[in-house]
Design a protein around this motif. Sequence first.
Motif, PDB file in Angstrom:
ATOM      1  N   GLN A 215       0.901  -1.217  -0.056  1.00 57.27           N
ATOM      2  CA  GLN A 215       0.061  -0.022  -0.146  1.00 57.27           C
ATOM      3  C   GLN A 215       0.891   1.166  -0.268  1.00 57.27           C
ATOM      4  O   GLN A 215       0.396   2.425  -0.532  1.00 57.27           O
ATOM      5  CB  GLN A 215      -0.822   0.085   1.049  1.00 57.27           C
TER       6      GLN A 215
ATOM      7  N   VAL B 160       1.299   2.275  -3.542  1.00 57.41           N
ATOM      8  CA  VAL B 160       0.016   2.894  -3.845  1.00 57.41           C
ATOM      9  C   VAL B 160      -0.081   4.180  -3.513  1.00 57.41           C
ATOM     10  O   VAL B 160      -0.375   5.162  -4.134  1.00 57.41           O
ATOM     11  CB  VAL B 160      -0.961   1.819  -3.595  1.00 57.41           C
TER      12      VAL B 160
ATOM     13  N   PRO C 252      -1.080   0.061 -10.778  1.00 54.72           N
ATOM     14  CA  PRO C 252      -2.480  -0.255 -10.102  1.00 54.72           C
ATOM     15  C   PRO C 252      -2.633  -1.718 -11.008  1.00 54.72           C
ATOM     16  O   PRO C 252      -3.379  -2.509 -10.553  1.00 54.72           O
ATOM     17  CB  PRO C 252      -3.278   0.879 -10.784  1.00 54.72           C
TER      18      PRO C 252
ATOM     19  N   MET D  64      -0.895  -4.268  -9.061  1.00 50.28           N
ATOM     20  CA  MET D  64      -1.489  -4.676  -7.728  1.00 50.28           C
ATOM     21  C   MET D  64      -2.779  -5.571  -8.119  1.00 50.28           C
ATOM     22  O   MET D  64      -2.913  -6.517  -7.246  1.00 50.28           O
ATOM     23  CB  MET D  64      -1.887  -3.275  -7.109  1.00 50.28           C
TER      24      MET D  64
END
Length: 339
Positions: A182, A185, A239, A242
Amino acid sequence: LVDMARGVWDSMSGFGPNSLSMVHDGYLKLYQLSGPVLDFDYIMLDEAQDTTPCVWDIMKNQRGRKVVVGDPHQAIYGWRGAIDAMNLVKDAETFYLTQSFRFGPKVAELASTLLRRFKKEEKPLRGLDSLDTEVDISPADGKRTVLARGNSLIFRSCAFEVESTKKTLGFVGGDHTNYRFQTYVDAFNLYKGEKDWIRDPVIKSFETFEEFKEYSENVQSMEYQGACTVVEDYKGRIPHIMRQVKDRDIGAKYADLSYATGHKSKGLEFPVVQLANDFEAAIDFHLEVTGYVPDDELNLLYVAITRGTKTLFIPSTVKTWIEKGSTAKRVIDKEEAKK
């Protein structure tokens, strides 16, 4: 700050308004402060090399005979306040447990060389003769567990796999959310200027990605510096990566390729272990910043190379460094570095 800390403590303990949740370290501290008496003839403390001062205070104040068990060379949590209680025990009889039942003589020899050369440990580690654990520098293939120094290399390896292969993935101790993906991200969202999507309060406190990057370099945070380089290298692919990682995560027990950090691997074993190349990068990082390699870093490498039961794949540069020792570039002796 002291007044604020006292207010938080009172609130956690239920004495103040707007009571905060009590964390594990909190009620352990309350237990210590209560002066507990453990009415036993013998008290044994395991993993003593990574004991908290709180637990050690409870232990040392007991009247029963005490048995303290641990391996100083596996002390890897000093960064979060752990102490090596083995060094605090006085007037005690010491017994050495140098036989391992996890791996064979080849791994034992490599581990002993690391400890002897860089930590001046004269007692060699012994492997089990009946286990023919191989040590190889060739790239691993087939089902295996990759052990990395940091989370950013695990992300990079996952990115390569989901973009280039069809292998299934797994993560020791849970799923990918336990490996701070995370953070990448969040750093990417800061890079895009979408602060509303950022969860990490530190990253969210910066107005621009450039400010966050400068901060990461100034405080020499390996984690945040790694996040910045990940964002700069992968940008808009993050993205998609992930999503693919989440889809391919079937659990470490069943995956073609499972991952763990050196810290998460402690106490565990895996049939085939592949050491990532960021252990060497971490060693170089410390040498550049301080001029020597901290014991915690050497211990982490020692833990990592002793996890495999059948095969250990290790980068040739790391193996050569262990076997041949320091060069002019790589000063290990702390006193020499300080001079």
